[in-house]
Design an enzyme around this catalytic site. Structure first.
Site, PDB file in Angstrom:
ATOM      1  N   GLU A 106       0.794  -1.226   0.000  1.00  0.00           N
ATOM      2  CA  GLU A 106       0.000   0.000   0.000  1.00  0.00           C
ATOM      3  C   GLU A 106       0.830   1.281   0.000  1.00  0.00           C
ATOM      4  O   GLU A 106       0.781   2.055   0.973  1.00  0.00           O
ATOM      5  CB  GLU A 106      -0.961  -0.003   1.199  1.00  0.00           C
ATOM      6  CG  GLU A 106      -1.922  -1.172   1.224  1.00  0.00           C
ATOM      7  CD  GLU A 106      -2.987  -1.040   2.324  1.00  0.00           C
ATOM      8  OE1 GLU A 106      -2.930  -0.079   3.092  1.00  0.00           O
ATOM      9  OE2 GLU A 106      -3.873  -1.907   2.386  1.00  0.00           O
TER      10      GLU A 106
ATOM     11  N   GLU B 149      -5.344  -8.669   1.122  1.00  0.00           N
ATOM     12  CA  GLU B 149      -5.954  -8.330   2.414  1.00  0.00           C
ATOM     13  C   GLU B 149      -7.435  -8.083   2.198  1.00  0.00           C
ATOM     14  O   GLU B 149      -7.827  -7.458   1.212  1.00  0.00           O
ATOM     15  CB  GLU B 149      -5.375  -7.044   3.029  1.00  0.00           C
ATOM     16  CG  GLU B 149      -3.986  -7.172   3.566  1.00  0.00           C
ATOM     17  CD  GLU B 149      -3.470  -5.862   4.167  1.00  0.00           C
ATOM     18  OE1 GLU B 149      -4.292  -5.026   4.608  1.00  0.00           O
ATOM     19  OE2 GLU B 149      -2.247  -5.686   4.172  1.00  0.00           O
TER      20      GLU B 149
END
Ligand code: FCB
Length: 450
Positions: free
Chosen positions: A167, A353
């Site tokens: 991320e 995720e």
């Protein structure tokens, strides 16, 4: 088998964690401090002034944790390496003791037949490098590639699936725009520099992997969030376009198309400058898979604010929300996966995720009832399967998270685990969601339709 209610053969069922969130003992065995160690020890940054000194004590309890993974039937485990354990100063002398921890963990995983998926950087940066400007320093890309190179050399024999960064948007946005993550700044031009150097570092690390003839696959992990306009007003529509460019396209356009979205010029205004041409081919170095982290969508409205692209989230009163106050919106997962396929082509995808924080009850006779999390997983796995049925090459799913853990600025106040952790006693209890996920894995997904 388009439309069939099934997951492809070999679909990988896993769960994920990250180093600073679970390991504890951040300075053990010669590790240097990280930016997160410093940030969380600075009063006022984290809910209840929590920090990662003990966390889930995974540094000492990794064997027990692998045993729990085995009990759950996990086929894969995604975790990250703390750069500051390997290079206490960020560069220079390699700390063998730090590396040994990951060797021990990898040995256990191999024994348990669980495939590792290793992320090189999940936000914890050696403080010595953060002090030199961290990701805003142009050399940071090389610091990262050197670290990556050492890891490939040392652990390449035990790992077949690598991710460079987790991320990068969160690193740039929370660290340099919102100021809620280290280095805690609100300086938009620095977010642009950090983004660019993160992506250069990613490209250089992939090149190092290829140069070494690395076996297995390497990819990047991004978080995607579909953006919807709160109204049909043109200001809200353009707020949506800017937010989508800022969060979703800012990372994937350069990696797959070789340029940043045009909206960035508008977002940065007078501070907008471009980068050397050669950077773009580096960033575009081909990868083997893309990891997507998905939690929610956001519905935005244009709002004047500190930043030129400021847009507020509008709460959807009719929808369920998690304890993070994130809307539960499973169809957004299907649409993200379809959007990636449409825009960027046939790259193999993993959901790296996905999960929800909920206020779980204390265990009663060894049982933790977390029906909201069970529903969250069921609905999102069905949404993932819908994308597969529509032709998306989705190869695996990692639930966030294996354990309740240190949820960054929220400290221990938010629980995402399949396994409950009593932090005082370090007792682990499989929640109902873990037992549900075990049945999903055992049945290769059939449980979802039962
Ligand atoms: C993601 C992070 C992960 C965790 C979840 C809830 O943005 O990658 O570490 O905090 O959110």
């Amino acid at each position: 088998m388009t439309g069939a209610k099934t997951f492809p053969p070999g679909f990988l069922w896993g769960a994920a964690t990250s180093a600073y969130q679970i390991e504890g003992s951040p300075l053990a065995d010669g590790a240097g401090p990280s930016n997160w160690h410093q940030f969380s020890h600075n009063p006022g940054n984290i809910t209840h002034n929590d920090h990662g000194d003990l966390a889930c004590d995974h540094y000492h309890r990794y064997a027990e944790d692998v045993e729990l993974m085995r009990e759950m039937g996990l086929k894969a485990y995604r975790f990250s390496i703390a750069w500051n354990r390997i290079f206490p100063e960020g560069r220079g002398t390699l700390n063998t003791k730090g590396l040994d921890f990951y060797r021990r963990l990898l040995d256990r995983l191999t024994d348990a037949g669980i495939q590792p998926n290793v992320t090189l950087h999940h936000w914890d940066l050696p403080l010595a490098l953060a002090d030199q400007g961290g990701w805003t320093h142009r050399d940071s890309a090389h610091w990262f590639a050197d670290y990556a190179h050492a890891i490939f050399r040392e652990l390449g024999g035990q790992v077949r699936q690598w991710a460079t960064l987790n991320e990068p948007w969160v690193i740039a946005h929370e660290g340099y725009v919102q100021g809620t993550h280290p280095p805690g700044l609100r300086e938009l031009p620095k977010a642009r520099l950090a983004t660019h150097n993160l992506l250069r570092g990613h490209g250089l690390a992939v090149q190092a992997f290829r140069a070494d003839g690395g076996e297995g696959e390497i990819g990047l992990v991004v978080n995607l969030e579909p953006k919807y306009a709160a109204t049909e007003h043109s200001e809200d529509q353009s707020a949506v376009a800017r937010m989508h460019a800022w969060m979703n396209r800012q990372y994937l356009d350069p990696v797959f198309l070789g340029h940043y979205p045009e909206e960035l010029a508008h977002i940065h205004g007078r501070d907008f400058t471009d980068f050397p041409e050669g950077d773009y081919s580096l960033i575009q170095t081909p990868i083997d898979f893309l990891g997507i982290n998905y939690y929610s969508r956001s519905v935005v409205t244009s709002a004047p604010g500190l930043l030129p692209f400021h847009a507020d989230r509008v709460r959807q009163m009719q929808s369920p929300h998690t304890a993070m106050d994130w809307e539960v919106f499973p169809e957004g997962l299907t649409s993200c996966l379809l959007w990636v396929k449409r825009r960027y082509g046939e790259i193999p995808l993993y959901i790296t995720e996905n999960g929800g924080a909920f206020d779980d009850p204390a265990p009663i006779k060894g049982r933790v009832a977390d029906p909201d999390r069970v529903a969250y997983f069921r609905e999102h796995l069905l949404a993932a399967q819908a994308a597969i049925a529509a032709g998306v090459n989705l190869k695996g799913y990692f639930a966030w998270s294996l354990l309740d853990n240190f949820e960054w600025a929220f400290g221990y106040s938010k629980r995402f685990g399949l396994i409950q952790v009593d932090y005082a006693s370090q007792t682990r209890t499989l929640k109902d969601s873990a037992l549900f996920y075990r049945r999903v894995i055992e049945s290769h997904g059939a449980e979802l339709w039962r």
